[in-house]
Motif scaffolding. Structure first.
Motif, PDB file in Angstrom:
ATOM      1  N   GLY A 117       0.826  -1.205   0.000  1.00 59.50           N
ATOM      2  CA  GLY A 117       0.000   0.000   0.000  1.00 59.50           C
ATOM      3  C   GLY A 117       0.853   1.245   0.000  1.00 59.50           C
ATOM      4  N   LEU A 130      -6.679   5.965  -5.025  1.00 55.22           N
ATOM      5  CA  LEU A 130      -7.075   5.942  -3.617  1.00 55.22           C
ATOM      6  C   LEU A 130      -8.234   6.891  -3.316  1.00 55.22           C
ATOM      7  N   GLY A 132     -11.443   6.543  -3.633  1.00 53.66           N
ATOM      8  CA  GLY A 132     -12.514   5.895  -2.891  1.00 53.66           C
ATOM      9  C   GLY A 132     -12.149   5.681  -1.433  1.00 53.66           C
ATOM     10  N   ALA A 133     -10.895   5.325  -1.190  1.00 51.43           N
ATOM     11  CA  ALA A 133     -10.427   5.129   0.184  1.00 51.43           C
ATOM     12  C   ALA A 133     -10.460   6.430   0.961  1.00 51.43           C
ATOM     13  N   GLN A 140     -12.971   6.013   9.168  1.00 53.07           N
ATOM     14  CA  GLN A 140     -12.215   4.798   9.472  1.00 53.07           C
ATOM     15  C   GLN A 140     -11.144   5.073  10.524  1.00 53.07           C
ATOM     16  N   GLY A 217      -4.606   1.402   0.985  1.00 52.23           N
ATOM     17  CA  GLY A 217      -4.862   0.793  -0.312  1.00 52.23           C
ATOM     18  C   GLY A 217      -6.218   1.237  -0.807  1.00 52.23           C
ATOM     19  N   PRO A 218      -6.633   0.797  -1.983  1.00 51.98           N
ATOM     20  CA  PRO A 218      -7.950   1.184  -2.508  1.00 51.98           C
ATOM     21  C   PRO A 218      -9.095   0.811  -1.568  1.00 51.98           C
ATOM     22  N   ASP A 219      -8.859  -0.196  -0.715  1.00 52.33           N
ATOM     23  CA  ASP A 219      -9.883  -0.626   0.226  1.00 52.33           C
ATOM     24  C   ASP A 219      -9.853   0.146   1.533  1.00 52.33           C
ATOM     25  N   GLY A 220      -8.915   1.089   1.695  1.00 52.12           N
ATOM     26  CA  GLY A 220      -8.847   1.879   2.923  1.00 52.12           C
ATOM     27  C   GLY A 220      -7.559   1.647   3.687  1.00 52.12           C
ATOM     28  N   ARG A 222      -4.894  -0.088   5.734  1.00 54.83           N
ATOM     29  CA  ARG A 222      -4.493  -1.487   5.887  1.00 54.83           C
ATOM     30  C   ARG A 222      -3.625  -1.729   7.116  1.00 54.83           C
TER      31      ARG A 222
END
Length: 337
Positions: A117, A130, A132-133, A140, A217-220, A222
Motif C-alpha cells: 500500500g 485511492l 474511494g479510500a 475509518q 490501499g484502494p480498500d482503505g 491497511r
C-alpha cells in the motif's frame, strides 16, 4: 526510495535474523539480501524476504540505528513496540504481524510482515486510485482509534503516563531545552495551561497516529505504523494529533489528515465505542499537537545549529516557524484572537 546500505551492517543484521528465526521458529528460512529503506528518523527499516517450503514472504526488519541522529526521549524500546503490535493486533487494530524479534545480545529489533500500500502522506492525497479510500478514511480513522483506546492497559508493556497537566509540563520543559525564545510558543503554553481538559480514565495512546504513518490501499487503511511514542494518557490526544495542520499536506480545507472532516472522524470514533469527545477537547489537543511538533522542530534546529547536521534535520528545523502560524490561527478560531 532506497538508501545505500552498509554491507557490514546488512550482513550483521541478517545473521541476527537467522538466529532469531532458529530460536523462535526452529528453522531458518532462506533470506534475501537486506535493503535499507528510506524514512524513519529514530529507527531503521530494512526490506527482505524469507522463503520456506517454497513460499516466499515479504518482510520488514525494524531495528535500532547504529548511531542516533535525533533525541530519543519519550520513545519506547523496540521490544515494547513489538509487544504493543501484538497486543493491538489481538484487539482488532490493523497492524503488521510481528514474525520474530532479535535476541537481547544483538541489536534491538523485530521483523514484521510487509503490508502493501501507500504510506507517503502527499501521495495518499493525490493518488487517483485511492480516491474511494480517502472518502471514508476520516471515519475509518475514528473507528481504528476507538479500538486502540479500548485496549486493556493491564496487558500493555510499561509505558510513560502523561495526563494533560503532565503532558503540558513536559512540553514546556522540552521548549526550554531548545534554548530558543519564541513568543508564540510561550503564548500557546499559557493557552493550554488555562484549558486543561477532563480526560476521565487513562487510555493507551498511539502518540503518532497521522497521515504518513498509515498504509493505505484502494480498500482503505491497511495498517497503522510507528508506535514508538505510545504512552498512557488522554484518548483525545490521538484525535487532535491527527488534525494538526502539518499533516494535511497542502489541503487545509480538510482538517483530518488532508482527507476528511472532524465531524466524520468523531462520528466514526463514537459509533465504534470511542470515549465522549467534544470539539473543545479536539481543539485543545490539536493546539497541543501543533505546539508539540513545533517544539520538536525547534529541538532539531538547536541540534542543527550545534553541528549535528543533515538535510533532513535542516528541513525539519525550518518548520518550527510554520507551527507558529498554525498556533495563532487555532487561537483565533477558538475566539482568542
Amino acid at each position: 526510495m532506497i538508501e545505500p546500505e552498509g554491507r557490514d551492517d546488512a550482513a550483521s543484521l541478517a545473521a541476527a535474523l537467522e538466529r532469531a528465526f532458529a530460536r523462535q521458529h526452529g528453522a531458518v528460512p532462506r533470506l534475501s539480501p537486506l535493503t535499507r529503506l528510506s524514512g524513519g528518523a529514530s529507527k531503521e527499516n530494512w526490506a527482505f524476504s524469507a522463503t520456506s517450503d517454497g513460499v516466499e514472504r515479504a518482510l520488514v526488519l525494524r531495528a535500532a540505528p547504529a548511531e542516533s541522529r535525533f533525541e530519543s526521549a519519550g520513545v519506547i524500546s523496540l521490544p515494547a513496540e513489538a509487544s504493543l503490535l501484538r497486543l493491538a493486533r489481538a484487539n482488532g487494530v490493523p497492524v503488521p504481524e510481528v514474525v520474530c524479534e532479535l535476541a537481547d545480545a544483538d541489536r534491538p529489533g523485530y521483523a514484521m510482515q510487509h503490508v502493501a500500500g501507500q504510506s507517503v502522506g502527499t501521495r495518499i492525497l493525490k493518488d487517483e486510485g485511492l480516491a474511494g479510500a480517502r472518502a471514508g478514511m476520516a471515519r475509518q480513522c475514528g473507528e481504528i482509534l476507538a479500538r486502540i483506546h479500548a485496549i486493556p492497559l493491564d496487558g500493555s508493556p510499561a509505558l510513560d503516563v502523561l495526563m494533560p497537566a503532565d503532558a503540558v509540563a513536559a512540553l514546556a520543559e522540552g521548549y526550554r531545552a531548545t534554548g530558543q525564545q519564541r513568543p508564540v510558543f510561550e503564548l500557546a503554553l499559557c493557552w493550554l495551561a488555562d484549558r486543561l481538559p477532563d480526560c476521565g480514565a487513562p487510555a493507551l495512546v498511539h502518540g503518532d497516529f497521522r497521515n504518513g504513518n498509515l498504509i493505505v490501499g484502494p480498500d482503505g487503511i491497511r495498517a497503522v505504523l510507528d508506535w514508538e511514542t505510545a504512552h498512557i494518557g488522554c484518548a483525545a490526544e490521538d484525535l487532535g494529533w491527527l488534525c494538526v495542520p502539518s499533516w494535511r499536506f497542502q489541503r487545509p480545507d480538510l482538517p483530518v489528515g488532508g482527507f476528511g472532516t472532524r465531524q466524520a472522524l468523531l462520528a466514526g470514533y463514537h459509533a465504534a465505542g470511542g470515549r465522549p469527545t467534544s470539539m473543545d477537547d479536539l481543539r485543545f489537543w490539536q493546539m497541543f499537537g501543533s505546539l508539540r511538533w513545533g517544539v520538536m522542530c525547534a529541538g532539531v534546529g538547536a541540534r542543527f545549529a550545534a553541528g549535528v547536521r543533515s538535510v533532513e534535520g535542516g528541513m525539519i528545523a525550518r518548520r518550527a516557524s510554520e507551527t507558529e502560524y498554525d498556533l495563532l490561527a487555532l487561537m483565533k478560531e477558538s475566539g482568542d484572537a
